[in-house]
Design a protein around this motif. Structure first.
Motif, PDB file in Angstrom:
ATOM      1  N   GLY A  10       0.795  -1.216   0.000  1.00 54.06           N
ATOM      2  CA  GLY A  10       0.000   0.000   0.000  1.00 54.06           C
ATOM      3  C   GLY A  10       0.827   1.265   0.000  1.00 54.06           C
ATOM      4  N   GLN A  11       2.029   1.208   0.600  1.00 51.41           N
ATOM      5  CA  GLN A  11       2.853   2.414   0.657  1.00 51.41           C
ATOM      6  C   GLN A  11       3.931   2.438  -0.420  1.00 51.41           C
ATOM      7  N   ALA A  12       4.226   1.265  -0.997  1.00 53.25           N
ATOM      8  CA  ALA A  12       5.327   1.184  -1.958  1.00 53.25           C
ATOM      9  C   ALA A  12       5.059   1.954  -3.239  1.00 53.25           C
ATOM     10  N   VAL A  13       3.771   2.183  -3.542  1.00 52.20           N
ATOM     11  CA  VAL A  13       3.418   2.908  -4.762  1.00 52.20           C
ATOM     12  C   VAL A  13       3.951   4.336  -4.760  1.00 52.20           C
ATOM     13  N   TYR A  14       4.258   4.860  -3.562  1.00 53.14           N
ATOM     14  CA  TYR A  14       4.658   6.267  -3.475  1.00 53.14           C
ATOM     15  C   TYR A  14       6.148   6.445  -3.760  1.00 53.14           C
ATOM     16  N   SER A  15       6.493   6.196  -5.020  1.00 56.07           N
ATOM     17  CA  SER A  15       7.849   6.457  -5.504  1.00 56.07           C
ATOM     18  C   SER A  15       8.025   7.962  -5.670  1.00 56.07           C
ATOM     19  N   LYS A  16       9.247   8.382  -5.938  1.00 60.03           N
ATOM     20  CA  LYS A  16       9.495   9.809  -6.148  1.00 60.03           C
ATOM     21  C   LYS A  16       8.710  10.323  -7.350  1.00 60.03           C
ATOM     22  N   LYS A  17       8.575   9.474  -8.379  1.00 58.86           N
ATOM     23  CA  LYS A  17       7.821   9.877  -9.568  1.00 58.86           C
ATOM     24  C   LYS A  17       6.349  10.075  -9.241  1.00 58.86           C
ATOM     25  N   VAL A  18       5.765   9.126  -8.495  1.00 53.32           N
ATOM     26  CA  VAL A  18       4.359   9.241  -8.123  1.00 53.32           C
ATOM     27  C   VAL A  18       4.144  10.450  -7.222  1.00 53.32           C
ATOM     28  N   LEU A  19       5.033  10.656  -6.276  1.00 59.43           N
ATOM     29  CA  LEU A  19       4.894  11.805  -5.380  1.00 59.43           C
ATOM     30  C   LEU A  19       4.926  13.123  -6.149  1.00 59.43           C
ATOM     31  N   HIS A 126      -7.557   4.295   4.351  1.00 61.74           N
ATOM     32  CA  HIS A 126      -8.052   3.517   3.211  1.00 61.74           C
ATOM     33  C   HIS A 126      -6.930   2.797   2.467  1.00 61.74           C
ATOM     34  N   CYS A 127      -5.677   3.125   2.787  1.00 64.76           N
ATOM     35  CA  CYS A 127      -4.537   2.430   2.177  1.00 64.76           C
ATOM     36  C   CYS A 127      -4.033   1.262   3.024  1.00 64.76           C
ATOM     37  N   LEU A 171     -12.322   3.506 -10.496  1.00 68.11           N
ATOM     38  CA  LEU A 171     -10.985   3.774  -9.978  1.00 68.11           C
ATOM     39  C   LEU A 171     -10.786   3.130  -8.609  1.00 68.11           C
ATOM     40  N   MET A 172     -11.819   3.194  -7.753  1.00 72.85           N
ATOM     41  CA  MET A 172     -11.713   2.587  -6.435  1.00 72.85           C
ATOM     42  C   MET A 172     -11.537   1.076  -6.551  1.00 72.85           C
ATOM     43  N   ASN A 173     -12.276   0.450  -7.444  1.00 70.61           N
ATOM     44  CA  ASN A 173     -12.129  -0.991  -7.662  1.00 70.61           C
ATOM     45  C   ASN A 173     -10.727  -1.331  -8.153  1.00 70.61           C
ATOM     46  N   PHE A 174     -10.212  -0.517  -9.063  1.00 69.31           N
ATOM     47  CA  PHE A 174      -8.867  -0.729  -9.591  1.00 69.31           C
ATOM     48  C   PHE A 174      -7.825  -0.617  -8.476  1.00 69.31           C
ATOM     49  N   TYR A 175      -7.941   0.434  -7.659  1.00 69.99           N
ATOM     50  CA  TYR A 175      -6.996   0.625  -6.559  1.00 69.99           C
ATOM     51  C   TYR A 175      -7.060  -0.537  -5.565  1.00 69.99           C
ATOM     52  N   ASN A 176      -8.264  -1.044  -5.298  1.00 70.77           N
ATOM     53  CA  ASN A 176      -8.395  -2.174  -4.375  1.00 70.77           C
ATOM     54  C   ASN A 176      -7.760  -3.439  -4.944  1.00 70.77           C
ATOM     55  N   LYS A 177      -7.922  -3.667  -6.226  1.00 68.73           N
ATOM     56  CA  LYS A 177      -7.322  -4.850  -6.852  1.00 68.73           C
ATOM     57  C   LYS A 177      -5.802  -4.777  -6.833  1.00 68.73           C
ATOM     58  N   LYS A 178      -5.262  -3.577  -6.954  1.00 64.87           N
ATOM     59  CA  LYS A 178      -3.825  -3.379  -6.961  1.00 64.87           C
ATOM     60  C   LYS A 178      -3.223  -3.343  -5.556  1.00 64.87           C
ATOM     61  N   GLY A 179      -4.082  -3.277  -4.527  1.00 65.23           N
ATOM     62  CA  GLY A 179      -3.590  -3.198  -3.162  1.00 65.23           C
ATOM     63  C   GLY A 179      -3.195  -1.798  -2.734  1.00 65.23           C
ATOM     64  N   ILE A 180      -3.487  -0.807  -3.585  1.00 68.84           N
ATOM     65  CA  ILE A 180      -3.219   0.584  -3.214  1.00 68.84           C
ATOM     66  C   ILE A 180      -4.225   1.036  -2.163  1.00 68.84           C
ATOM     67  N   PHE A 181      -5.488   0.657  -2.353  1.00 68.64           N
ATOM     68  CA  PHE A 181      -6.559   0.848  -1.374  1.00 68.64           C
ATOM     69  C   PHE A 181      -6.955  -0.514  -0.799  1.00 68.64           C
ATOM     70  N   THR A 182      -7.442  -0.501   0.434  1.00 63.12           N
ATOM     71  CA  THR A 182      -8.167  -1.640   0.997  1.00 63.12           C
ATOM     72  C   THR A 182      -9.340  -1.037   1.756  1.00 63.12           C
ATOM     73  N   ASN A 183     -10.360  -0.637   1.007  1.00 62.25           N
ATOM     74  CA  ASN A 183     -11.464   0.084   1.649  1.00 62.25           C
ATOM     75  C   ASN A 183     -12.837  -0.341   1.136  1.00 62.25           C
ATOM     76  N   GLU A 184     -12.913  -1.477   0.460  1.00 66.24           N
ATOM     77  CA  GLU A 184     -14.187  -1.902  -0.122  1.00 66.24           C
ATOM     78  C   GLU A 184     -15.313  -1.967   0.906  1.00 66.24           C
ATOM     79  N   ASP A 185     -14.987  -2.365   2.143  1.00 66.52           N
ATOM     80  CA  ASP A 185     -16.007  -2.526   3.174  1.00 66.52           C
ATOM     81  C   ASP A 185     -15.978  -1.431   4.228  1.00 66.52           C
TER      82      ASP A 185
END
Length: 218
Positions: A10-19, A126-127, A171-185
């Motif tokens: 969930g936190q690894a997505v925050y690379s310098k490029k993403v930030l 939510h992450c 987008l929320m479904n996509f983020y949940n599938k990727k593990g960026i979000f875990t907030n479906e419930d």
């Protein structure tokens, strides 16, 4: 994927490029057009509640710290698991000489420092992996480093019981599938329950898909 691996995912997505594009994509576009909670509302809560003895958890780009902390003398501390976020934020607010702690918020913080009068935790819940009832351990950990009468406040994107347009849903479904979000419930009733288990004077406002919350340590 176990909880520890999911936390790092969930936190690894925050690379310098993403930030570098986070503020524009999330705080600019997504908040306004998808989550329907303009960033100015989260900013106003930060302005209203951040004290001169403040801890920011899940710092991201440090947007609220960079833009909404007055230049009066104050103590500022940062907690995050992502080194990129900590480094960029600490550099941006170096005039405050911030305390920097690399921690997994799901574990006891063990900061070994003076407690804080306010703590902000924006867009982190939510992450985190697991149900809200499981993630609520973060409130226990933050309660331990908050002074009596101090305020905890923040925001989180909910997956249940909030209006979502078709683009937000996708987008929320996509983020949940990727593990960026875990907030479906994640829903407001559970959020209110877990906050009341640890704090008093709980207030929650739902704006679009976002819950703005605050609570105090008795």
């Amino acid at each position: 994927m176990n909880k520890e691996s999911a936390t790092f995912a969930g936190q690894a997505v925050y690379s310098k490029k993403v930030l570098s594009i986070y503020d524009l994509w999330v705080l600019g576009f997504s908040n306004h057009y998808l989550w329907k909670c303009p960033t100015k509302l989260i900013s106003q809560q930060f302005i209203d509640l951040a004290s001169k003895n403040h801890l920011d958890v899940g710092v991201g780009t440090g947007y609220y710290l960079k833009n909404h902390l007055s230049l009066t003398e104050r103590r500022v501390a940062l907690v995050d698991l992502n080194e990129n976020s900590l480094e960029s934020t600490a550099t941006a607010i170096q005039h405050f000489n911030p305390e920097v702690y690399r921690r997994n918020i799901l574990d006891p913080l063990e900061l070994k420092c003076e407690k804080f009068d306010s703590i902000s935790i924006n867009y982190l819940l939510h992450c985190l992996p697991g149900e809200l009832s499981e993630k609520s351990v973060v409130f226990t950990h933050l309660h331990e480093v908050l002074n009596d009468g101090g305020v905890l406040f923040g925001s989180t994107i909910l997956g249940q019981g909030v209006p979502k347009n078709v683009f937000a849903s996708k987008l929320m479904n996509f983020y949940n599938k990727k593990g960026i979000f875990t907030n479906e419930d994640d829903d407001v009733h559970t959020l209110e329950t877990v906050l009341n288990d640890t704090f008093v004077d709980v207030e929650i406002n739902i704006i679009g898909c976002v819950a703005l919350f605050s609570a105090r340590k008795k």
